[in-house]
Enzyme design. Structure first.
Site: not given
Ligand code: PGA
Length: 242
Positions: A11, A96, A9, A169, A205, A94, A163
């Site tokens: 991003k 985000e 991914n 991250g 991560s 996701h 996730e």
């Protein structure tokens, strides 16, 4: 044996098409030798057509889509458009997108339907926040995200990415034993929702040191963010499964 599904991914990275092509080519060189893994790259929309021209074994994935097929939605991309330029997958929900773009389960449900109608394979992301984890609410959150997005849909096979939001991250991946407990919760919820078959991925991560632990714990694959932008690191992850 089913292949392990490893999804990069990217991003909103990298900043140039040239860099995107370089990372892709380097991953492709390695991926050719790794027969047990299906590699998918989820690149920014603007790079996808160029990557699709390569006709590679690596499959392509959108990072989001709109719920309508077409129309007056300035700035949006439809699932059909992704399919038409050669994508097989789309990431939906996701964290985000949920956090920065206020995507709710109701919106994600509509996007899932659009993805399925366009014959894409949606990857539905779910996961708890640090706060929810501390309050012992992880299982409630996972079950509610799955139920609210999937209960009205007719799907044979579903790909879920677990996730934990606090692991994305941050360099702090989930403990694989805890991830395994949450995997069991997800699998039971999917059975209760009458989803016939599923693949459940872990994301958050992931790096070359911890990638194998999650496959050993029973996950069917990995969703890799930061480590997928460094092709050396990503290729090391692929090599673990050669
Ligand atoms: P990360 O991102 O690997 O950088 O934690 C994972 C993701 O957001 O899918």
């Amino acid at each position: 044996m089913e292949k392990i599904l490893i999804i990069a991914n990217w991003k909103m990275n990298p900043q140039t098409l040239e860099q995107a092509m370089q990372i892709f080519d380097s991953i492709e060189d390695e991926a050719k030798n790794i027969k047990n893994v299906k590699v998918v790259i989820s690149a920014p929309f603007v790079y996808l057509p160029k990557l699709a021209e390569k006709q590679s074994e690596i499959e392509l994935c959108g990072q989001d889509c709109h719920w309508e097929k077409k129309g007056a939605y300035t700035g949006e991309i439809s699932a059909e458009m992704l399919k038409n330029i050669g994508c097989e997958y789309v990431i939906l929900g996701h964290s985000e997108r949920r956090t920065y773009f206020n995507e709710t389960d109701a919106i994600i449900e509509k996007k899932l339907k659009a993805g399925i109608d366009a014959k894409l394979k949606p990857i539905l992301c779910i996961g708890e926040t640090e706060e929810q984890k501390k309050l012992g609410k992880t299982s409630v959150i996972l079950i509610s995200e799955l139920t609210r997005t999937l209960q009205q849909l007719v799907v044979d096979h579903m790909i879920i990415a677990y996730e934990p939001i606090w692991a994305i991250g941050t360099g702090k991946a989930c403990n694989p034993e805890i991830a395994k407990k949450n995997l069991d919760i997800i699998r039971t919820a999917l059975t209760n929702l009458k989803v016939k078959t599923s693949s459940v991925l872990y994301g958050g991560s992931i790096n070359q040191k911890n990638a194998k632990d999650f496959i050993k714990a029973g996950f069917d694959g990995l969703l890799v963010g930061k480590s997928s932008l460094n092709s050396q690191e990503f290729n090391h992850i692929l090599k673990l499964f050669a």
